[in-house]
Motif scaffolding. Sequence first.
Motif, mmCIF file in Angstrom:
data_model
loop_
_atom_site.group_PDB
_atom_site.id
_atom_site.type_symbol
_atom_site.label_atom_id
_atom_site.label_comp_id
_atom_site.label_asym_id
_atom_site.label_seq_id
_atom_site.Cartn_x
_atom_site.Cartn_y
_atom_site.Cartn_z
ATOM 1 N N UNK A 87 46.125 36.194 35.439
ATOM 2 C CA UNK A 87 47.414 36.870 35.345
ATOM 3 C C UNK A 87 48.491 36.081 36.084
ATOM 4 N N UNK A 88 49.618 35.880 35.409
ATOM 5 C CA UNK A 88 50.763 35.206 36.006
ATOM 6 C C UNK A 88 52.004 36.045 35.733
ATOM 7 N N UNK A 139 39.223 46.073 40.636
ATOM 8 C CA UNK A 139 37.772 46.031 40.443
ATOM 9 C C UNK A 139 37.001 46.239 41.740
ATOM 10 N N UNK A 140 37.433 45.583 42.818
ATOM 11 C CA UNK A 140 36.731 45.727 44.093
ATOM 12 C C UNK A 140 36.982 47.101 44.704
ATOM 13 N N UNK A 141 38.196 47.591 44.580
ATOM 14 C CA UNK A 141 38.511 48.956 45.044
ATOM 15 C C UNK A 141 37.536 49.950 44.408
ATOM 16 N N UNK A 142 37.430 49.921 43.082
ATOM 17 C CA UNK A 142 36.556 50.859 42.394
ATOM 18 C C UNK A 142 35.097 50.658 42.741
ATOM 19 N N UNK A 167 48.479 53.487 42.394
ATOM 20 C CA UNK A 167 47.864 53.613 41.076
ATOM 21 C C UNK A 167 46.997 52.426 40.725
ATOM 22 N N UNK A 168 46.889 52.128 39.420
ATOM 23 C CA UNK A 168 46.057 51.031 38.942
ATOM 24 C C UNK A 168 46.704 49.684 39.250
ATOM 25 N N UNK A 169 45.868 48.654 39.407
ATOM 26 C CA UNK A 169 46.373 47.303 39.671
ATOM 27 C C UNK A 169 46.621 46.612 38.338
ATOM 28 N N UNK A 170 47.878 46.493 37.970
ATOM 29 C CA UNK A 170 48.227 46.006 36.640
ATOM 30 C C UNK A 170 47.760 44.579 36.406
ATOM 31 N N UNK A 171 47.587 43.795 37.471
ATOM 32 C CA UNK A 171 47.172 42.400 37.304
ATOM 33 C C UNK A 171 45.745 42.274 36.775
ATOM 34 N N UNK A 172 44.976 43.380 36.806
ATOM 35 C CA UNK A 172 43.608 43.354 36.293
ATOM 36 C C UNK A 172 43.462 44.152 35.002
ATOM 37 N N UNK A 173 44.573 44.630 34.464
ATOM 38 C CA UNK A 173 44.586 45.251 33.149
ATOM 39 C C UNK A 173 43.587 46.387 32.983
#
Length: 302
Positions: A87-88, A139-142, A167-173
């Motif tokens: 992600x960029x 991913x690591x949070x979850x 909320x969700x981390x948008x960089x990991x889609x």
Amino acid sequence: MKDFFRLTKKSFSFDQTSESQVPDDLWVKCAACREIIYQKELHDKLKVCPKCGHHNRITAHEWLGLLDPHSFQEYDANLWPTDPLDFVSAEEAYSAKLQETQQRLNLPDAVISGLGTIEEQPLALAVSDFSFFGASMGSVYGEKMARAAERAADLAIPLLTINSSGGARMQEGVISLMQMAKVTIALTRLAAARQPHFALLVAPCYGGVTASYVSVADIIIAEPGANIGFAGKRVIEQTIHQKLPADFQTAEFMLQHGMLDIVAPRGELRTLLGRLLRLYAAPSPQPATFASRQPANLLQDK
């Protein structure tokens, strides 16, 4: 696709600020009432303003102070996030921002998890740090949250999550969105083991975290004035074209409308949690200890 997260032998050491390290001659301004107070006085009040009661944000390391001294055992510290989508953004690559944040905060990701005791009652703990990407669920949070729930189920002890998130981390889609279901499913194992999940909500707590595992906790606790919801107030007003109440999405509003069980000041949380842990504790002729209850695989999985 790349791995969602990686295992590493690197680890961060805790650097909790002791009382002796807090200067007593520095003034700070309360973000709410704008009153000037001594920094040491604010520290002694657990970063709660002595003038207006505003609860300032504290770090995940500082939240470990709820536990009995020297009782915390960290798990899954070797889980580090990767950049599976390459992600960029317009500013910089996610991988570069991730590395900079890890070094600046001395954290591999937004969650610290492990085992500990409160008033000698054992529990599993997972606490998020808002300063790490807004404690966004990646991913690591979850994975850490799911493992904490499963570890609590295996040990037949309660789970406490301390949650502050954007909320969700948008960089990991979509990988980030998957964590909502994964953590919630992991909590079914805890329920099957007849152990409680206590969720503490700290300002702010929004998005996928509120929409998933914290809302299905057995007891939901919030600090006074905490902002809690899914979408932000301004977004909702723009969508429904109506003005919302001034206290909308505050902890007190949520309690009044049945979305919370307890609103408790920070200084009362340790006593409250100790009482809840004793209420839920299974009768035992002898005090429970981790050494006698831990499966061998857990002892080897730090």
